[in-house]
Design an enzyme around this catalytic site. Structure first.
Site, short mmCIF file in Angstrom:
data_model
loop_
_atom_site.label_atom_id
_atom_site.label_comp_id
_atom_site.label_asym_id
_atom_site.label_seq_id
_atom_site.Cartn_x
_atom_site.Cartn_y
_atom_site.Cartn_z
N HIS A 17 0.83 -1.20 0.00
CA HIS A 17 0.00 0.00 0.00
C HIS A 17 0.87 1.25 0.00
O HIS A 17 0.61 2.19 -0.76
CB HIS A 17 -0.88 0.06 1.26
N LYS A 41 -16.27 -7.31 5.58
CA LYS A 41 -14.91 -7.83 5.76
C LYS A 41 -14.53 -8.08 7.22
O LYS A 41 -13.53 -8.71 7.48
CB LYS A 41 -13.89 -6.88 5.13
N ARG A 95 -1.55 -6.32 -8.29
CA ARG A 95 -0.50 -7.25 -7.93
C ARG A 95 -0.36 -8.36 -8.94
O ARG A 95 0.72 -8.79 -9.25
CB ARG A 95 -0.78 -7.87 -6.55
N SER A 133 -3.01 -7.88 2.74
CA SER A 133 -3.33 -7.67 4.16
C SER A 133 -3.88 -8.92 4.80
O SER A 133 -3.55 -9.25 5.94
CB SER A 133 -4.33 -6.52 4.32
#
Length: 164
Positions: A17, A41, A95, A133
């Protein structure tokens, strides 16, 4: 003034990030880091802690880059958040190919909702491409070393969360 929005849950903020944030500063005059409130989440860190972590990590970059950097918690549609903060662009990090498929769909939907806001993709640097994460939290929860994926401050915060 060109304003960009870099959204995410940042639970926690990772070196990946931070790489995207640092590089996004070269593209805009003002960078809004949108810290998402995503009830689906179940974040490890509450919103105020995630905002504080992001702010602490990027504090020095405003002076170094000349880019104004602010955090903005949000719970509405991403495209509406972008309009709310006056962003002309949304910055997204990629990514892998799997990221692209999801992001491609999101861009198409966002363009239908507001075609005045562009999306810009930044590829993660090679050393950060595997960082997620979710995986960082799992490694930390199981007692692994996450020092290669997060800053020392975030590492300490994770250690505190998972202290036995």
């Amino acid at each position: 003034m060109r304003t960009g929005l870099y959204p995410g849950t940042f639970d926690p903020v990772t070196l990946g990030h931070l790489d995207i944030i640092r590089r996004a500063c070269t593209l805009v005059d003002r960078l809004v880091i949108g810290v998402a409130i995503n009830r689906d989440k179940s974040p490890l860190f509450p919103l105020d802690e995630r905002v504080a972590m992001v702010e602490a990590e990027v504090a020095r970059w405003s002076a170094e880059t000349g880019t104004e950097i602010v955090t903005h918690p949000f719970e509405n549609l991403l495209i509406d958040c972008a309009a709310d903060v006056g962003a002309q662009i949304i910055v997204r990090g990629l990514r892998a190919v799997a990221d692209f498929e999801y992001e491609y769909q999101m861009v198409g939907m966002n363009r239908q909702l507001n075609d005045r806001i562009e999306t810009v993709f930044l590829m993660a640097e090679a050393q950060h491409q595997a960082i997620a994460s979710k995986l960082v939290k799992e490694i930390a929860r199981l007692g692994g070393d996450v020092g290669a994926f997060v800053t020392p401050e975030v590492d300490r915060a994770l250690s505190a969360k998972f202290a036995r």
